[in-house]
Design an enzyme around this catalytic site. Structure first.
Site, PDB file in Angstrom:
ATOM      1  CB  ALA A  10      -0.953   0.000   1.222  1.00 46.89           C
ATOM      2  CB  SER A  11       0.978   4.278  -2.141  1.00 49.74           C
ATOM      3  OG  SER A  11       1.393   3.398  -3.333  1.00 49.74           O
ATOM      4  CB  THR A  12      -0.979   6.510   1.539  1.00 49.88           C
ATOM      5  OG1 THR A  12      -2.306   5.990   1.197  1.00 49.88           O
ATOM      6  CG2 THR A  12      -0.585   7.256   0.121  1.00 49.88           C
TER       7      THR A  12
END
Length: 204
Positions: A10-12
């Site tokens: 997940a990027s964030t």
């Protein structure tokens, strides 16, 4: 059972909270079970694809000596964000006898010749799209600059809008005042005070 690695990212933190990694795991598990694989997950949280510091991704690559048959991801953009990085990693996997499958990208299976070809084509299009976005962003910035719009941090000013006297800041610093005390005296935040002190120190 045949060992396979599943990679999720997940990027964030918002993506993590919204269950992005769990959804990726469900999709990977469904595929792995259909192939009879024994799956082991490697999970990076709040790590951008552009970020080279992806601890679990690196740990997964270091674990290839355990001879997993394949690495499985839900989508290709969870694995790599540039074509050069993707091909370099796939070459490394191939050298270690490990395939690559992207569950939601039809035909992405490097254990087949057609799958590898399609993967390279899709990766090229993805990189082209990112380059176009960067180009449009740069063009928009240049157009804004030509119209006098300024970017970056604002000038060093006090709370009432007057410019900060750098000589005064350094004078107070010379008298032994801390950056916080100087900021309070000058009526500004501590950030520009620290910047002035740092610049003076660098040029000394």
């Amino acid at each position: 059972m045949t060992l396979a690695f599943g990679y999720v990212r997940a990027s964030t933190l918002d993506e993590v909270k919204q269950g992005s990694n769990e959804r990726q795991k469900d999709e990977i598990l469904k595929y792995a079970h259909s192939k009879g694989y024994d799956i082991e997950f490697f999970e990076d949280k709040a790590k951008s694809g552009r970020n080279t510091q992806r601890p679990e991704f690196e740990r997964m690559l270091r674990s290839l000596d355990r001879k997993p048959k394949v690495i499985i991801v839900s989508k290709i953009d969870r694995f790599a964000r540039s074509l050069s990085d993707l091909l370099k990693t796939l070459e490394f996997l191939e050298q270690n006898g490990t395939g690559f499958v992207s569950v939601n990208d039809s035909g992405i299976d490097t254990t087949t010749p057609n799958g590898r070809l399609l993967l390279q084509i899709l990766g090229a299009f993805a990189e082209f799209e990112r380059n176009m976005i960067n180009y449009r962003t740069k063009a928009g910035r240049e157009q804004a600059l030509s119209k006098g719009i300024k970017f970056g941090r604002p000038s060093l000013k006090t709370m009432n809008g007057t410019f900060i006297d750098k000589r005064k800041v350094l004078e107070l610093k010379g008298k032994g005042l801390s950056a916080r005390a100087i900021a309070k005296t000058m009526g500004c935040s501590i950030t520009p005070v620290l910047k002035i002190i740092r610049e003076a120190s660098d040029s000394a």
